[in-house]
Scaffold this active site. Structure first.
Site, PDB file in Angstrom:
ATOM      1  N   ARG A 134      51.517  48.493  46.825  1.00  0.00           N
ATOM      2  CA  ARG A 134      51.795  49.763  46.156  1.00  0.00           C
ATOM      3  C   ARG A 134      52.312  49.577  44.738  1.00  0.00           C
ATOM      4  O   ARG A 134      53.119  50.364  44.238  1.00  0.00           O
ATOM      5  CB  ARG A 134      52.810  50.576  46.973  1.00  0.00           C
ATOM      6  CG  ARG A 134      52.342  50.885  48.388  1.00  0.00           C
ATOM      7  CD  ARG A 134      53.344  51.735  49.128  1.00  0.00           C
ATOM      8  NE  ARG A 134      52.934  51.980  50.507  1.00  0.00           N
ATOM      9  CZ  ARG A 134      53.637  52.699  51.379  1.00  0.00           C
ATOM     10  NH1 ARG A 134      54.797  53.258  51.001  1.00  0.00           N
ATOM     11  NH2 ARG A 134      53.193  52.869  52.617  1.00  0.00           N
ATOM     12  N   CYS A 135      51.865  48.554  44.084  1.00  0.00           N
ATOM     13  CA  CYS A 135      52.317  48.226  42.737  1.00  0.00           C
ATOM     14  C   CYS A 135      51.286  48.716  41.723  1.00  0.00           C
ATOM     15  O   CYS A 135      50.096  48.844  42.032  1.00  0.00           O
ATOM     16  CB  CYS A 135      52.517  46.714  42.618  1.00  0.00           C
ATOM     17  SG  CYS A 135      53.021  46.128  40.986  1.00  0.00           S
TER      18      CYS A 135
END
Length: 260
Positions: A134-135
């Protein structure tokens, strides 16, 4: 063991300058002994009365310019003085032991928590990266890692991905969720391993090795998701790249190691 240098005997004319009161004499000795250390030591905060305290030493303590390591200097510890000093030779022994290790000395767990001895990758070039799902760097890095792997896997490249949730909690899922995400969305075929810590007291041993082999701009601290280490065919770290370095930018280094 270090030994305290003998105190210079005072001439009769000088003895009268030293206070005879026990407490004052103790203060005089304390000042004479610790003042030279003040410039390169930190005093321990709030020392406990029950145990003797000794100033913490800065990293410059082990420098060849340090007073403690000048020829002829020795410091003897009494029975109640903390034995926190060690011989300088121990530093070089520890450093030599660290450099003698290779990536093949470690066993890690894969995404299914099965043991994987890294010696199975002996003779291959390794690109090791801490990944997250989720970066802001996730999409570009996973896509490029997959393409680089597809291009060079038959020439001897392996990409080893280690999920980590230490940066913004951007890898919160279970191992199976991580596996499904990487394999389904990005068609990742390279090995993905068990979620690990890369900083702090629970740092995975393999990452302790990687960081000690290639200190970065902030020392051995991993800065963010997708920091990368390049390992040669002998299991030695040869390069370290910040998270913002694109896998495509590493291709020339990979090609050079593959050709070696």
């Amino acid at each position: 063991m270090l030994a305290i240098p003998c105190r210079k005997k005072h001439k009769p004319s000088e003895v009268s300058l030293v206070p005879n009161h026990p407490k004052m004499a103790s203060m005089a000795f304390s000042t004479a002994f610790f003042t030279p250390l003040h410039d390169f030591t930190h005093a321990r905060a709030n020392p406990t009365p029950s145990s003797p305290s000794f100033p913490f030493i800065k990293s410059s303590f082990a420098s060849s310019k340090s007073t403690f390591f000048q020829p002829g200097f020795s410091l003897q510890t009494s029975s109640n003085f903390p034995r926190t000093l060690v011989k300088s030779t121990s530093f070089s022994v520890h450093a030599r032991a660290a450099t003698e290790k290779t990536i093949y000395d470690f066993t890690v767990k894969d995404i299914d928590r099965k043991d994987v001895p890294l010696i199975k990758f002996k003779g291959k070039v390794l690109l090791i990266v801490n990944v997250a799902s989720r970066c802001g760097l996730t999409s570009s890095n996973y896509s490029e890692l997959s393409r680089v792997y597809e291009k060079y896997k038959n020439q001897g490249l392996e990409i080893l991905a280690f999920p980590c949730n230490q940066f913004g909690m951007q890898e919160p899922g279970s191992n199976q969720e991580i596996k499904q995400f990487a394999c389904t969305r990005f068609k990742a075929e390279f090995p993905i391993f068990d979620k690990v810590d890369v900083n702090g007291p629970f740092t995975a041993p393999v990452y302790q090795f990687l960081k000690s082999s290639a200190g970065g701009f902030l020392g051995d601290l991993i800065k963010w998701n997708f920091e990368k280490f390049l390992v040669d065919k002998n299991g030695k770290v040869v390069e370290r790249y910040p998270p913002t370095t694109s896998p495509f930018q590493i291709e020339k280094d990979i090609q050079r190691l593959l050709a070696a």
